[in-house]
Design an enzyme around this catalytic site. Structure first.
Site, short mmCIF file in Angstrom:
data_model
loop_
_atom_site.label_atom_id
_atom_site.label_comp_id
_atom_site.label_asym_id
_atom_site.label_seq_id
_atom_site.Cartn_x
_atom_site.Cartn_y
_atom_site.Cartn_z
N HIS A 133 0.83 -1.20 0.00
CA HIS A 133 0.00 0.00 0.00
C HIS A 133 0.87 1.26 0.00
O HIS A 133 0.66 2.17 -0.81
CB HIS A 133 -0.91 -0.05 1.25
CG HIS A 133 -1.77 1.14 1.45
ND1 HIS A 133 -3.12 1.12 1.22
CD2 HIS A 133 -1.48 2.40 1.88
CE1 HIS A 133 -3.63 2.32 1.50
NE2 HIS A 133 -2.65 3.10 1.90
N GLU A 134 1.85 1.31 0.89
CA GLU A 134 2.68 2.51 1.02
C GLU A 134 3.65 2.66 -0.15
O GLU A 134 3.91 3.78 -0.60
CB GLU A 134 3.42 2.52 2.36
CG GLU A 134 2.54 2.42 3.59
CD GLU A 134 1.42 3.45 3.71
OE1 GLU A 134 1.37 4.43 2.94
OE2 GLU A 134 0.57 3.28 4.60
N ILE A 135 4.19 1.56 -0.67
CA ILE A 135 5.08 1.65 -1.83
C ILE A 135 4.28 2.09 -3.06
O ILE A 135 4.77 2.89 -3.87
CB ILE A 135 5.85 0.33 -2.05
CG1 ILE A 135 6.87 0.14 -0.91
CG2 ILE A 135 6.55 0.31 -3.41
CD1 ILE A 135 7.55 -1.22 -0.86
#
Length: 167
Positions: A133-135
């Site tokens: 999600h964050e990448i």
């Protein structure tokens, strides 16, 4: 340390690719501390520098029960399992709405820590979901882009309604 303002969807910076961090200096360390404080205040379990309008590749993740936050600089997924899982996701930039997203069940991530050293680790379950999600966010892919157009449109309408109710 300071809690920074979080940019809200549909801010165009959420769709821009973040720049790699070349030098881990005091500015980067301060940003990591600010992101940690901002994530706790949101509240959330993951945040990136783009969430506060800084287009640099820095991620902070802290799952419940972890004593220290997991800080990743220039993270990249180097392997992902063929098995998939579904998990409820949301964003500090789009509070109040969430939906189920399908992701790889396990990933191996390479990144630099605040110590400047390169690390590689394998994650599964919620931590694997958070990394992906964050990448994605660092790559300018907002989490709702992983939903069908129908689900995405419904979610945006729901978020808009929530924002109007707060105004």
């Amino acid at each position: 340390m300071a809690v920074r303002p979080i940019i809200r969807f549909p801010d165009p910076r959420l769709r821009q690719k973040a720049e790699p961090i070349l030098d881990i200096d005091e500015e980067v360390r301060a940003l990591a501390e600010d992101l940690t404080e901002t994530m706790h205040a949101a509240p959330g379990i993951g945040i990136t520098a783009p969430h506060v309008g800084v287009l640099r590749q820095l991620v902070v993740i802290q799952l419940g029960g972890e004593a220290l936050p997991h800080i990743s600089i220039n993270p990249e997924i180097v392997w992902s399992s063929p098995e998939r899982i579904r998990h409820m996701e949301g964003s500090v930039s789009m509070p109040g709405v969430n939906d189920e997203v399908e992701r790889h069940a396990r990933v191996r991530v390479r990144y630099r820590g605040l110590d400047g050293m390169e690390h590689e680790e394998e994650a599964e379950g919620l931590m694997a979901v958070c990394f992906q999600h964050e990448i994605d966010q660092l790559d300018g892919i907002f989490w709702i882009d992983r939903l069908s157009k129908l689900k995405r449109d419904r979610l945006i309408k729901r978020f808009d309604k929530l924002q109007r109710a707060k105004a």
